[in-house]
Every structure is written in structure tokens, then in C-alpha cells.
Scaffold this motif. Structure first.
Motif, PDB file in Angstrom:
ATOM      1  N   ARG A   1       0.803  -1.221   0.000  1.00  0.00           N
ATOM      2  CA  ARG A   1       0.000   0.000   0.000  1.00  0.00           C
ATOM      3  C   ARG A   1       0.829   1.260   0.000  1.00  0.00           C
ATOM      4  NH1 ARG A   1      -2.201   3.440   3.734  1.00  0.00           N
ATOM      5  NH2 ARG A   1      -1.080   2.326   5.392  1.00  0.00           N
ATOM      6  N   THR A   2       1.947   1.282   0.702  1.00  0.00           N
ATOM      7  CA  THR A   2       2.757   2.489   0.834  1.00  0.00           C
ATOM      8  C   THR A   2       4.192   2.239   0.395  1.00  0.00           C
ATOM      9  OG1 THR A   2       3.487   2.016   3.106  1.00  0.00           O
ATOM     10  CG2 THR A   2       1.364   3.175   2.840  1.00  0.00           C
ATOM     11  N   VAL A   3       4.938   3.324   0.173  1.00  0.00           N
ATOM     12  CA  VAL A   3       6.352   3.194  -0.197  1.00  0.00           C
ATOM     13  C   VAL A   3       7.122   2.546   0.943  1.00  0.00           C
ATOM     14  CG1 VAL A   3       8.436   4.419  -0.906  1.00  0.00           C
ATOM     15  CG2 VAL A   3       6.200   5.245  -1.676  1.00  0.00           C
ATOM     16  N   GLU A   4       6.796   2.933   2.178  1.00  0.00           N
ATOM     17  CA  GLU A   4       7.468   2.343   3.342  1.00  0.00           C
ATOM     18  C   GLU A   4       7.279   0.826   3.369  1.00  0.00           C
ATOM     19  OE1 GLU A   4       6.149   6.485   4.864  1.00  0.00           O
ATOM     20  OE2 GLU A   4       5.546   5.026   3.343  1.00  0.00           O
ATOM     21  N   GLU A   5       6.058   0.366   3.069  1.00  0.00           N
ATOM     22  CA  GLU A   5       5.785  -1.065   3.075  1.00  0.00           C
ATOM     23  C   GLU A   5       6.482  -1.773   1.918  1.00  0.00           C
ATOM     24  OE1 GLU A   5       1.555  -1.043   3.026  1.00  0.00           O
ATOM     25  OE2 GLU A   5       1.364  -0.855   5.201  1.00  0.00           O
ATOM     26  N   ILE A   6       6.617  -1.074   0.784  1.00  0.00           N
ATOM     27  CA  ILE A   6       7.354  -1.649  -0.356  1.00  0.00           C
ATOM     28  C   ILE A   6       8.810  -1.885   0.030  1.00  0.00           C
ATOM     29  CG2 ILE A   6       8.274  -1.124  -2.653  1.00  0.00           C
ATOM     30  CD1 ILE A   6       5.604   0.313  -3.243  1.00  0.00           C
ATOM     31  N   ILE A   7       9.445  -0.893   0.648  1.00  0.00           N
ATOM     32  CA  ILE A   7      10.848  -1.027   1.049  1.00  0.00           C
ATOM     33  C   ILE A   7      11.000  -2.122   2.094  1.00  0.00           C
ATOM     34  CG2 ILE A   7      12.772   0.139   2.189  1.00  0.00           C
ATOM     35  CD1 ILE A   7      11.850   2.728   0.852  1.00  0.00           C
ATOM     36  N   SER A   8      10.071  -2.181   3.041  1.00  0.00           N
ATOM     37  CA  SER A   8      10.126  -3.223   4.075  1.00  0.00           C
ATOM     38  C   SER A   8      10.016  -4.610   3.452  1.00  0.00           C
ATOM     39  CB  SER A   8       8.993  -3.011   5.086  1.00  0.00           C
ATOM     40  OG  SER A   8       8.980  -4.041   6.054  1.00  0.00           O
ATOM     41  N   ALA A   9       9.133  -4.766   2.465  1.00  0.00           N
ATOM     42  CA  ALA A   9       8.984  -6.062   1.800  1.00  0.00           C
ATOM     43  C   ALA A   9      10.258  -6.438   1.047  1.00  0.00           C
ATOM     44  CB  ALA A   9       7.793  -6.012   0.849  1.00  0.00           C
ATOM     45  N   LEU A  10      10.894  -5.459   0.394  1.00  0.00           N
ATOM     46  CA  LEU A  10      12.145  -5.721  -0.311  1.00  0.00           C
ATOM     47  C   LEU A  10      13.259  -6.118   0.663  1.00  0.00           C
ATOM     48  CD1 LEU A  10      11.985  -2.760  -2.849  1.00  0.00           C
ATOM     49  CD2 LEU A  10      12.117  -5.173  -3.496  1.00  0.00           C
ATOM     50  N   GLU A  11      13.289  -5.466   1.817  1.00  0.00           N
ATOM     51  CA  GLU A  11      14.305  -5.802   2.820  1.00  0.00           C
ATOM     52  C   GLU A  11      14.115  -7.215   3.352  1.00  0.00           C
ATOM     53  OE1 GLU A  11      15.395  -1.351   4.528  1.00  0.00           O
ATOM     54  OE2 GLU A  11      13.744  -2.474   5.438  1.00  0.00           O
ATOM     55  N   LYS A  12      12.868  -7.648   3.475  1.00  0.00           N
ATOM     56  CA  LYS A  12      12.613  -9.028   3.900  1.00  0.00           C
ATOM     57  C   LYS A  12      13.058 -10.009   2.818  1.00  0.00           C
ATOM     58  CE  LYS A  12       8.738  -7.885   6.937  1.00  0.00           C
ATOM     59  NZ  LYS A  12       7.259  -7.962   7.147  1.00  0.00           N
ATOM     60  N   GLU A  13      12.854  -9.634   1.549  1.00  0.00           N
ATOM     61  CA  GLU A  13      13.355 -10.461   0.449  1.00  0.00           C
ATOM     62  C   GLU A  13      14.874 -10.558   0.502  1.00  0.00           C
ATOM     63  OE1 GLU A  13      11.777 -12.116  -1.982  1.00  0.00           O
ATOM     64  OE2 GLU A  13       9.721 -11.501  -1.501  1.00  0.00           O
ATOM     65  N   ALA A  14      15.520  -9.442   0.811  1.00  0.00           N
ATOM     66  CA  ALA A  14      16.992  -9.426   0.886  1.00  0.00           C
ATOM     67  C   ALA A  14      17.497 -10.303   2.024  1.00  0.00           C
ATOM     68  CB  ALA A  14      17.478  -7.988   1.063  1.00  0.00           C
ATOM     69  N   ASP A  15      16.749 -10.364   3.124  1.00  0.00           N
ATOM     70  CA  ASP A  15      17.145 -11.216   4.252  1.00  0.00           C
ATOM     71  C   ASP A  15      17.115 -12.688   3.860  1.00  0.00           C
ATOM     72  OD1 ASP A  15      17.501  -9.048   5.905  1.00  0.00           O
ATOM     73  OD2 ASP A  15      15.490  -9.162   6.795  1.00  0.00           O
ATOM     74  N   ARG A  16      16.161 -13.034   2.985  1.00  0.00           N
ATOM     75  CA  ARG A  16      16.043 -14.436   2.551  1.00  0.00           C
ATOM     76  C   ARG A  16      17.008 -14.771   1.425  1.00  0.00           C
ATOM     77  NH1 ARG A  16      10.372 -13.323   3.339  1.00  0.00           N
ATOM     78  NH2 ARG A  16      10.148 -12.777   1.137  1.00  0.00           N
ATOM     79  N   ASN A  17      17.304 -13.753   0.609  1.00  0.00           N
ATOM     80  CA  ASN A  17      18.134 -14.012  -0.572  1.00  0.00           C
ATOM     81  C   ASN A  17      18.967 -12.761  -0.878  1.00  0.00           C
ATOM     82  OD1 ASN A  17      19.228 -14.859  -3.010  1.00  0.00           O
ATOM     83  ND2 ASN A  17      17.364 -14.434  -4.177  1.00  0.00           N
ATOM     84  N   MET A  18      20.237 -12.782  -0.513  1.00  0.00           N
ATOM     85  CA  MET A  18      21.124 -11.643  -0.754  1.00  0.00           C
ATOM     86  C   MET A  18      21.382 -11.532  -2.255  1.00  0.00           C
ATOM     87  SD  MET A  18      22.514  -9.131   0.770  1.00  0.00           S
ATOM     88  CE  MET A  18      22.483  -9.657   2.487  1.00  0.00           C
TER      89      MET A  18
END
Length: 375
Positions: free
Chosen positions: A240-257
Motif C-alpha cells: 500500500r505504501t512506499v514504506e511497506e514496499i521497502i520493508s517487503a524488499l528488505e525481507k526479500e533481501a534477508d532471505r536471498n542476498m
């Protein structure tokens, strides 16, 4: 360079070839150039002898967009009415291209950015090649991707338009073709032959033109193609928000660098927070609006960005990238959480000015089914 030499026209029977001719400036569009293009588009639409219009750029680029230094200098010297006139001309040209009754073929060699995308990606046929590079880098300039981008980005598959519009990601010709920004791919060494074939055919029949272009082969996507990331892009950029987009990407990065995910996060954190929030909202709303509605709304936002009442990020981005070239803009507000919903709402509301008038787009009649579908 005289205005007449900045936009060249070649007549070949019933075909008109328009060439942007500022190669040293990578065909950056000045107000004078856009005014001339608007004049030509209007004249050819009324000329029954004209069947086909080809648009291309001289040199290494189709067009990198608006002539930003000229725009900035013009804004400093101009009245509000003069500033509004600049956007009126540009957006009217974009609207004519989007709803044109004649066939437009854009040959997109080299860089295609900003205003260059606005006068080409709305047309019927968009031909890319080996060295085509597309981007809407406006958030890095402290602004938002305009020139009808809220229409054409919002119609890309999934949430790919949000990804491209917010990050300023560069796409090659093959990526443009597969996501729908382009209609055809032609190898660079065959682009001149294609132009000759179109002129020789001397036809405004879209089926004939399509068959001519289809005689040339399509490209193969690279293994690191960004479009292959669509599942991840949809998962993250649907938030919904830019903040949530960045948070989702950071979670992806935690799973797969992953280098691509890290680049995407870095890109979002580097550009204008205000520009990001404006861009996300207007791309989302653009999905449910016709091209005219999108341009009318973009006109309001652009005029307010230039007024710099709440935010001077556009001028700061220009300073950082084009004047001092330190690539270290000082955005204000500096963080996403400081950009309130009220501030974003301000950019979408009509100007509080008794003399303000919305963008007046020309009334269109006798449109083709292709053009009607965009209204």
C-alpha cells in the motif's frame, strides 16, 4: 541552432518523417521544439494526403526528455502563466500522440527518457532496437514521472509500472518489448531498411505496417532481465505504501542476498521521498483513468512541483545532478515518514488560485478504435 533545424521533416510521398535534431544535447526537448512538434502533429492530422508519420532522433539518442536547464532558467524568469504554458504545450502534444488518428511509428534508437517517452510511447507502433535504453528517472530529480506516464506505466503487467516509475530502472529494448512498452524489436543494422520499407509502402493501414515491421526478428531476453523478477516485484510493489514496499524488499533481501534487490532498495532510499509518494499514488490512480484524465492531473501536480511551496526537491535534484554534480541531494523532507498524507493530498488538489484553469485538451473527433480505447 535555429528552431527549424532542431526539428527536421522529410516528405516521401504520403509519409512524413520527423527527426529530432539536437544530437549534442541528446535531443533534449525545448519548449520551442515541443511547440513545433505540436504544430506538425496538428497539421498532418488535418492533411488528407498524409498517411503515416515516422518519428526518430538524430545521433545516439531518440530523446532524453525535456531540456531541464532551459526549463529551470525559464521558471526563474517566467510568470506562473508562462510556466503553465510550458506544461500545456507538452501535455497537449502527449495527448495528440496518444489519440492520433494517423498512424505514428516511433523508431526508438538509443536513450528514451522522460519527455522523449511522452511523445513516442503513446503512439500506435513503438519500435526498439539493440541499443535502446528506456527510463523515467524523475524521482532522482526530485519530481515524478509525468508526460502521460501515469497512464502507460499503470498498464504494464502486474506492478511492473510501480517498479519502473519509482526506482527509475533502465530497461533495454527486449525488456520494453516483453512488458508492452514497445510493440516491435528490429536489429539496429536493419532499422534504416525498415524506415525505407515503410516509406516505400506508402500506407496508413495498420495491418500493412505491422506486417512490414514483423518481417524483422525479435530479440532474446538476457538471463538477468528485470522482467523475470515480476513475481518478486508484484509481491513487494503491490504494498500500500512506499514504506511497506521497502520493508517487503528488505525481507526479500534477508532471505536471498541478491544484487538486484539490494540495488532496488538503494535506489528507493536515494531518491526524493516526496517524489516517491506522489509517483506511487498517481500510478495507482492512473489504472482507472483515461489518458486525458491522467494528463490533466499530471498538469496540476507539475505546476505545484514548480511552485515549490512545500518542497523544493526538483530544484535540489537539478543542483545535485546537473550543476554541482555531487550526486548527494539534500531532500526536504529527508525521510518518507516526514512526508504526510496531507502534503501528498496537496499535490493532487486544484490550485488555490482564482485565476487557475485546468489543462484544456483539444476535443477529439473521428478517432480510430485504438485512440478511443485510451480515452
Amino acid at each position: 541552432m535555429a528552431l527549424t533545424s532542431q526539428v527536421l521533416v522529410t516528405q516521401n510521398s504520403d509519409v512524413r518523417t520527423i527527426k529530432l535534431n539536437r544530437p549534442k544535447q541528446l535531443n533534449a526537448l525545448s519548449l520551442e521544439m515541443e511547440s513545433r512538434l505540436l504544430e506538425l502533429f496538428r497539421a498532418y492530422e488535418e492533411d488528407h494526403s498524409v498517411k503515416l508519420i515516422i518519428v526518430k532522433g538524430e545521433g545516439k539518442a531518440f530523446s532524453v526528455g525535456g531540456d531541464i536547464p532551459a526549463v529551470i532558467n525559464g521558471i526563474k524568469c517566467a510568470s506562473s502563466k508562462q510556466r503553465e504554458s510550458f506544461f500545456q504545450t507538452a501535455y497537449t502534444l502527449n495527448y495528440l500522440s496518444a489519440t492520433y488518428t494517423k498512424i505514428q511509428v516511433s523508431l526508438l534508437k538509443g536513450l528514451v527518457m522522460g519527455g522523449g517517452a511522452g511523445i513516442s510511447l503513446q503512439g500506435r507502433f513503438r519500435v526498439v532496437t539493440d541499443n535502446t535504453v528506456f527510463a523515467m528517472p524523475e524521482t532522482a530529480l526530485g519530481s515524478f514521472p509525468d508526460v502521460g506516464a501515469s497512464y502507460f506505466l499503470s498498464r504494464l503487467p502486474g506492478f511492473f509500472g510501480e517498479y519502473v516509475g519509482l526506482t527509475g530502472a533502465r530497461l533495454d529494448g527486449a525488456e520494453m518489448l516483453v512488458c508492452g512498452l514497445a510493440t516491435h524489436f528490429v536489429p539496429l543494422e536493419k532499422l534504416s531498411s525498415l524506415e525505407d520499407a515503410l516509406c516505400k509502402a506508402n500506407s496508413g493501414d495498420p495491418e500493412i505496417i505491422d506486417n512490414i515491421i514483423h518481417d524483422f526478428k525479435n530479440p532474446k531476453l538476457k538471463e538477468n532481465n528485470q522482467y523475470f523478477r515480476l513475481i518478486t516485484i508484484d509481491r513487494c510493489f503491490s504494498k500500500r505504501t512506499v514504506e511497506e514496499i521497502i520493508s517487503a524488499l528488505e525481507k526479500e533481501a534477508d532471505r536471498n542476498m541478491d544484487d538486484w534487490i539490494l540495488w532496488t532498495i538503494k535506489a528507493l532510499k536515494k531518491v526524493s521521498p516526496t517524489g516517491l509518494k506522489i509517483a506511487l499514488r498517481y500510478i495507482r490512480e492512473g489504472r482507472f483513468q483515461g489518458v486525458a484524465q491522467c494528463l490533466i492531473r499530471e498538469y496540476i501536480i507539475s505546476c505545484k512541483v514548480m511552485q515549490a511551496v512545500y518542497c523544493r526537491d526538483f530544484f535540489e535534484g537539478y543542483r545535485s545532478l546537473m550543476i554541482d554534480k555531487d550526486k548527494n541531494p539534500k531532500w526536504e523532507p529527508s525521510k518518507l515518514e516526514f512526508v504526510s498524507d496531507d502534503v501528498v493530498d496537496y499535490y493532487f488538489a486544484p490550485l488555490d488560485d482564482q485565476d487557475w484553469q485546468d489543462l484544456k485538451l483539444p476535443i477529439r473527433s473521428n478517432l480510430t478504435s485504438y485512440a478511443i480505447s485510451k480515452l
